[in-house]
Design a protein around this motif. Structure first.
Motif, PDB file in Angstrom:
ATOM      1  N   ASN A   1       0.826  -1.210   0.000  1.00  0.00           N
ATOM      2  CA  ASN A   1       0.000   0.000   0.000  1.00  0.00           C
ATOM      3  C   ASN A   1       0.861   1.262   0.000  1.00  0.00           C
ATOM      4  O   ASN A   1       0.563   2.226  -0.710  1.00  0.00           O
ATOM      5  N   LYS A   2       1.929   1.248   0.789  1.00  0.00           N
ATOM      6  CA  LYS A   2       2.820   2.414   0.828  1.00  0.00           C
ATOM      7  C   LYS A   2       3.490   2.623  -0.524  1.00  0.00           C
ATOM      8  O   LYS A   2       3.584   3.749  -1.011  1.00  0.00           O
ATOM      9  N   LYS A   3       3.955   1.535  -1.141  1.00  0.00           N
ATOM     10  CA  LYS A   3       4.586   1.648  -2.462  1.00  0.00           C
ATOM     11  C   LYS A   3       3.590   2.197  -3.484  1.00  0.00           C
ATOM     12  O   LYS A   3       3.939   3.039  -4.305  1.00  0.00           O
ATOM     13  N   ARG A   4       2.350   1.724  -3.431  1.00  0.00           N
ATOM     14  CA  ARG A   4       1.325   2.199  -4.365  1.00  0.00           C
ATOM     15  C   ARG A   4       1.040   3.685  -4.129  1.00  0.00           C
ATOM     16  O   ARG A   4       0.958   4.466  -5.075  1.00  0.00           O
ATOM     17  N   ARG A   5       0.905   4.093  -2.850  1.00  0.00           N
ATOM     18  CA  ARG A   5       0.682   5.507  -2.533  1.00  0.00           C
ATOM     19  C   ARG A   5       1.836   6.364  -3.033  1.00  0.00           C
ATOM     20  O   ARG A   5       1.635   7.428  -3.618  1.00  0.00           O
ATOM     21  N   ASP A   6       3.055   5.892  -2.794  1.00  0.00           N
ATOM     22  CA  ASP A   6       4.236   6.640  -3.242  1.00  0.00           C
ATOM     23  C   ASP A   6       4.268   6.768  -4.755  1.00  0.00           C
ATOM     24  O   ASP A   6       4.594   7.833  -5.287  1.00  0.00           O
ATOM     25  N   SER A   7       3.929   5.685  -5.464  1.00  0.00           N
ATOM     26  CA  SER A   7       3.959   5.745  -6.933  1.00  0.00           C
ATOM     27  C   SER A   7       2.856   6.661  -7.461  1.00  0.00           C
ATOM     28  O   SER A   7       3.066   7.397  -8.430  1.00  0.00           O
ATOM     29  N   VAL A   8       1.702   6.657  -6.808  1.00  0.00           N
ATOM     30  CA  VAL A   8       0.609   7.546  -7.227  1.00  0.00           C
ATOM     31  C   VAL A   8       1.016   8.999  -6.994  1.00  0.00           C
ATOM     32  O   VAL A   8       0.807   9.863  -7.854  1.00  0.00           O
ATOM     33  N   GLN A   9       1.622   9.274  -5.845  1.00  0.00           N
ATOM     34  CA  GLN A   9       2.073  10.637  -5.556  1.00  0.00           C
ATOM     35  C   GLN A   9       3.170  11.072  -6.518  1.00  0.00           C
ATOM     36  O   GLN A   9       3.176  12.217  -6.990  1.00  0.00           O
ATOM     37  N   ALA A  10       4.092  10.147  -6.829  1.00  0.00           N
ATOM     38  CA  ALA A  10       5.160  10.477  -7.778  1.00  0.00           C
ATOM     39  C   ALA A  10       4.575  10.763  -9.160  1.00  0.00           C
ATOM     40  O   ALA A  10       5.007  11.692  -9.858  1.00  0.00           O
ATOM     41  N   GLU A  11       3.575   9.991  -9.551  1.00  0.00           N
ATOM     42  CA  GLU A  11       2.931  10.224 -10.851  1.00  0.00           C
ATOM     43  C   GLU A  11       2.215  11.570 -10.867  1.00  0.00           C
ATOM     44  O   GLU A  11       2.290  12.312 -11.849  1.00  0.00           O
ATOM     45  N   ARG A  12       1.550  11.907  -9.787  1.00  0.00           N
ATOM     46  CA  ARG A  12       0.881  13.215  -9.705  1.00  0.00           C
ATOM     47  C   ARG A  12       1.881  14.359  -9.776  1.00  0.00           C
ATOM     48  O   ARG A  12       1.650  15.356 -10.454  1.00  0.00           O
ATOM     49  N   ARG A  13       3.005  14.200  -9.039  1.00  0.00           N
ATOM     50  CA  ARG A  13       4.059  15.218  -9.098  1.00  0.00           C
ATOM     51  C   ARG A  13       4.590  15.374 -10.513  1.00  0.00           C
ATOM     52  O   ARG A  13       4.794  16.489 -10.989  1.00  0.00           O
ATOM     53  N   MET A  14       4.798  14.239 -11.178  1.00  0.00           N
ATOM     54  CA  MET A  14       5.322  14.271 -12.538  1.00  0.00           C
ATOM     55  C   MET A  14       4.330  14.951 -13.486  1.00  0.00           C
ATOM     56  O   MET A  14       4.713  15.784 -14.302  1.00  0.00           O
ATOM     57  N   ARG A  15       3.051  14.617 -13.349  1.00  0.00           N
ATOM     58  CA  ARG A  15       2.038  15.259 -14.198  1.00  0.00           C
ATOM     59  C   ARG A  15       1.948  16.755 -13.939  1.00  0.00           C
ATOM     60  O   ARG A  15       1.827  17.550 -14.864  1.00  0.00           O
ATOM     61  N   ARG A  16       2.018  17.137 -12.653  1.00  0.00           N
ATOM     62  CA  ARG A  16       1.981  18.552 -12.294  1.00  0.00           C
ATOM     63  C   ARG A  16       3.179  19.287 -12.901  1.00  0.00           C
ATOM     64  O   ARG A  16       3.042  20.372 -13.456  1.00  0.00           O
ATOM     65  N   GLU A  17       4.347  18.655 -12.809  1.00  0.00           N
ATOM     66  CA  GLU A  17       5.544  19.264 -13.374  1.00  0.00           C
ATOM     67  C   GLU A  17       5.454  19.352 -14.901  1.00  0.00           C
ATOM     68  O   GLU A  17       5.850  20.355 -15.495  1.00  0.00           O
TER      69      GLU A  17
END
Length: 173
Positions: A68-84
């Motif tokens: 679950n933590k890995k999935r949350r981290d990957s979702v947050q990283a994807e959101r950061r990447m999309r925002r950037e």
């Protein structure tokens, strides 16, 4: 109306395990060696770790939290990447807009210069129209093509130095 079925919480008889930093790091090492958090199974992890006090239920729970933590981290990283990426796109669009604006402004200035040059050339062309000279109290006024020019008594522009005889008579040198 039926009563909803509620599952009651039953406390496990197994004592709770506190995952120390070094134990967790060993867990992560074993999970990665077994092919990652998706391929590793709790049973294989327990066997590979070989820790006596570690049970299958402990590893199941920890693996679930780890996934679950890995999935949350990957979702947050994807959101950061999309925002950037959106920010970079907006910066690129802004640069394109500024370049277009500058190019349009440059073209408009070039057009104005060209128009002014044509007007200047047209103004400087010799005219075939007759010039009318009228006597005023302070000197002669020459009028032609809608422009009035004040001349002094000798026919020189008022306020200008005396023109040479050759220029006055229109002689070419």
């Amino acid at each position: 109306m039926e009563k909803p079925i509620v599952r009651f919480y039953t406390k496990s008889k197994m004592p709770r395990l506190r995952w120390a930093t070094d134990l967790h790091q060993y867990f992560v090492y074993v999970v990665n060696r077994l092919g990652g958090e998706r391929k590793a199974t709790p049973k294989k992890i327990v066997q590979a770790m070989g820790v006596k006090s570690l049970t299958l239920s402990h590893v199941k729970s920890h693996l679930q939290m780890y996934r679950n933590k890995k999935r949350r981290d990957s979702v947050q990283a994807e959101r950061r990447m999309r925002r950037e990426m959106r920010w970079r796109q907006s910066q690129q669009h802004l640069q394109i807009y500024e370049r277009l604006r500058d190019a349009i402004e440059f073209m408009q200035n070039q057009r104005r210069l060209s128009d002014n040059k044509e007007k200047t050339i047209e103004f400087l062309k010799p005219s075939n129209k007759a010039m009318e000279v009228v006597h005023a109290d302070d000197g002669f006024v020459a009028a032609g093509d809608g422009a009035n020019v004040r001349l002094n008594s000798t026919g020189v522009l008022k306020g200008e130095e005396k023109l040479s005889l050759g220029l006055t008579l229109g002689l070419n040198y």
